[in-house]
Scaffold this motif. Structure first.
Motif, PDB file in Angstrom:
ATOM      1  N   LEU A   1       2.305   1.824  -3.345  1.00 54.56           N
ATOM      2  CA  LEU A   1       1.294   2.535  -4.503  1.00 54.56           C
ATOM      3  C   LEU A   1       1.221   3.724  -4.219  1.00 54.56           C
ATOM      4  O   LEU A   1       0.887   4.555  -5.153  1.00 54.56           O
ATOM      5  CB  LEU A   1      -0.073   1.765  -4.238  1.00 54.56           C
ATOM      6  CG  LEU A   1      -0.039   0.427  -4.533  1.00 54.56           C
ATOM      7  CD1 LEU A   1      -1.500  -0.456  -4.095  1.00 54.56           C
ATOM      8  CD2 LEU A   1      -0.224   0.498  -6.088  1.00 54.56           C
ATOM      9  N   GLN A   2       1.432   4.489  -2.980  1.00 49.98           N
ATOM     10  CA  GLN A   2       1.439   5.879  -2.791  1.00 49.98           C
ATOM     11  C   GLN A   2       2.943   6.432  -3.019  1.00 49.98           C
ATOM     12  O   GLN A   2       3.084   7.686  -2.616  1.00 49.98           O
ATOM     13  CB  GLN A   2       1.024   6.105  -1.308  1.00 49.98           C
ATOM     14  CG  GLN A   2      -0.388   5.353  -0.930  1.00 49.98           C
ATOM     15  CD  GLN A   2      -0.494   5.632   0.502  1.00 49.98           C
ATOM     16  OE1 GLN A   2      -0.980   6.729   0.779  1.00 49.98           O
ATOM     17  NE2 GLN A   2      -0.710   4.510   1.256  1.00 49.98           N
ATOM     18  N   THR A   3       3.906   5.739  -3.333  1.00 50.76           N
ATOM     19  CA  THR A   3       5.234   6.397  -3.733  1.00 50.76           C
ATOM     20  C   THR A   3       5.528   6.773  -5.270  1.00 50.76           C
ATOM     21  O   THR A   3       5.000   5.724  -5.895  1.00 50.76           O
ATOM     22  CB  THR A   3       6.249   5.526  -2.978  1.00 50.76           C
ATOM     23  OG1 THR A   3       5.805   4.953  -1.825  1.00 50.76           O
ATOM     24  CG2 THR A   3       7.519   5.865  -3.281  1.00 50.76           C
ATOM     25  N   THR A   4       5.834   7.940  -5.453  1.00 51.52           N
ATOM     26  CA  THR A   4       6.147   8.152  -6.819  1.00 51.52           C
ATOM     27  C   THR A   4       7.399   7.585  -7.270  1.00 51.52           C
ATOM     28  O   THR A   4       8.447   7.472  -6.580  1.00 51.52           O
ATOM     29  CB  THR A   4       6.279   9.562  -7.004  1.00 51.52           C
ATOM     30  OG1 THR A   4       5.011  10.295  -6.540  1.00 51.52           O
ATOM     31  CG2 THR A   4       6.453  10.167  -8.374  1.00 51.52           C
TER      32      THR A   4
ATOM     33  N   LEU B   1       0.865  -1.249  -0.158  1.00 52.12           N
ATOM     34  CA  LEU B   1      -0.051   0.022   0.037  1.00 52.12           C
ATOM     35  C   LEU B   1       0.819   1.275   0.014  1.00 52.12           C
ATOM     36  O   LEU B   1       0.609   2.321  -0.721  1.00 52.12           O
ATOM     37  CB  LEU B   1      -0.956  -0.131   1.490  1.00 52.12           C
ATOM     38  CG  LEU B   1      -1.965  -1.140   1.091  1.00 52.12           C
ATOM     39  CD1 LEU B   1      -2.572  -1.307   2.447  1.00 52.12           C
ATOM     40  CD2 LEU B   1      -2.997  -0.888   0.232  1.00 52.12           C
TER      41      LEU B   1
END
Lengths: 356, 76
Positions: free
Chosen positions: B65-68, B62
């Motif tokens: 998924l929130q990491t560029t 999760l």
């Protein structure tokens, strides 16, 4: 090439996985490496075909390792076992054939690629879709095999043909002639026809709709740009997808245990967890004992529910499953495209994909 | 599959046992798992601890998924 053994024979070390090494199937895939004196399994055919090719060889040792053990401990296996292989003073190392077995292919490729820089020639064989081909074709000589064991004799024959050349230090011909995968090596040679004539000939064939072969294939890197990061999790719909074969008990869609031709879509509604009575694994490429006892070990439904409550994302009410075991790349792409169409239609914004 | 779903426009976090295969097939956000026969668990641990291992892996996915990212990245 290398020093011939005392009795005048070329010395070969053969690498096999637990299956071909005679230890057992998937349930023994965690088998630690060990050595057998002499040939084992396909090694006998290997020796026979070498001798038919007038190469006096002896398989002095067979190194066997479980596929899962190798995959999970690659670094330490190579560190400990490359010296063991060297102690046998091989003139050639043969690994596999691995056919379409992914972990086995990765192991064969890793071993050959580690030996080559040490001056030990090595040969292996794989099916073109084995992930070991993409990973190791530049650093290992890999001949093309069929995808299943029915192609054993043909694969061993090709390895022997190439192996004899390597033993004798003969020049390796083009990949097409040797039946192996391109290593990306370019060799200069003098062509009878000048470039302009070849170019015009090729163009005329192309215009005429005839088959032609480029002299310089453009390398094809199929990569997808990473999607932007999610801004947060609140309210985001996330779907679970697995190639680990988790299906409702009884495998209602009869997803095949290997070379899957389909995927399944199953409800997560009202499920807080999965257990031995609700779900099972249909996968034939790993030992499913642990997963059948607790399917959350591949499809993490239990913690997905917990984290849903803590983090505020929305689990998609369906999960998708197939068996990633010798499944063709074409099929896997097709499944994923179909799944993606549904996910987009249903407003899914992110996917957690689990694989064994 | 990871690559094709991502190509369609949905970010994917791939939790998998054999990272090299995931890299070869072109997954972008890769989370290394425990072991092939039990990627999100460990039968040798007591149930509570085992679940904690699984929880951490899913949390890692999760977070991934929130990491560029600009390229394939292993979140270990």
């Amino acid at each position: 090439m290398g020093a011939v053994s005392r009795n005048g024979k070329y010395r070969i070390v053969h690498y096999l996985n637990q299956f071909f090494g005679g230890v057992g199937g998937e349930e023994k895939a965690d088998c630690r490496p060990f050595t057998i004196k002499g040939p084992q399994g396909p090694g006998r055919l290997l020796e026979k075909l070498f001798r038919e090719g007038n190469a006096d060889v002896e398989i002095v040792a067979t190194v066997v390792c479980g596929d899962s053990y190798f995959a999970e401990n690659q670094e330490s296996v190579l560190r400990e076992w490359i010296p063991v292989i060297r102690e046998h003073r091989p003139d050639l190392v043969v690994a596999g054939p691995a056919f379409n077995a992914g972990r086995y292919g990765m192991a064969c490729g890793a071993i050959c690629s580690t030996l080559e820089p040490l001056g030990i020639p090595a040969v292996t064989a794989m099916f073109k879709e084995n992930p070991g081909v993409d990973q190791y074709r530049k650093t290992a000589l890999i001949v093309e095999s069929a995808n299943t064991v029915s192609g054993m004799e043909d694969a061993v024959r090709k390895m022997v043909r190439l192996g004899i050349k390597r033993l004798h230090g003969e020049e390796i011909e083009s990949p097409q002639a040797e039946g192996c995968f391109e290593q990306g090596i370019r060799r200069n040679y003098l062509h009878a026809d000048p470039a302009w004539r070849r170019a015009i000939d090729m163009l005329l064939r192309k215009i005429g709709g005839e088959p032609f072969e480029t002299e310089y294939p453009i390398p094809f890197f199929d990569r997808v740009e990473p999607r932007p990061a999610l801004p947060g999790l609140k309210g985001i719909t996330i779907a679970l997808v697995t190639s680990g074969g988790i299906v409702p008990t009884g495998n209602p869609d009869h997803i095949e245990s290997s070379s899957a031709s389909k995927f399944g879509k199953y409800s997560l509604e009202g499920l807080e967890s999965a257990d031995a009575t609700t779900h099972q694994s249909a996968h034939g490429g790993y030992d499913t004992t642990y997963v059948n006892a607790d399917p959350n070990r591949v499809l993490p439904i239990d913690v997905f529910r917990e984290l849903e409550r803590e983090m505020g994302f929305k689990p998609h009410p369906w999960y998708y499953a197939t068996v990633g075991n010798g499944t063709s790349v074409d099929n896997a792409q097709k499944f994923a495209k179909e799944i993606a169409v549904e996910l987009i239609r249903d407003g899914v914004q992110a996917v957690i994909l689990t694989s064994t | 599959m990871a690559k094709e779903i991502e190509r369609a426009g949905i970010p994917v976090a791939h939790i998998c046992s054999i990272i090299t295969i995931s890299q070869t097939v072109g997954a972008n956000r890769i989370v290394p798992a425990v072991a092939i026969p039990h990627p999100l668990g460990n039968p040798r641990l007591p149930p509570g601890e085992e679940k904690e291992v699984r929880r951490n892996l899913v949390k890692k996915a999760l977070a991934a998924l929130q990491t560029t990212i600009q390229e394939q990245t292993v979140f270990s």
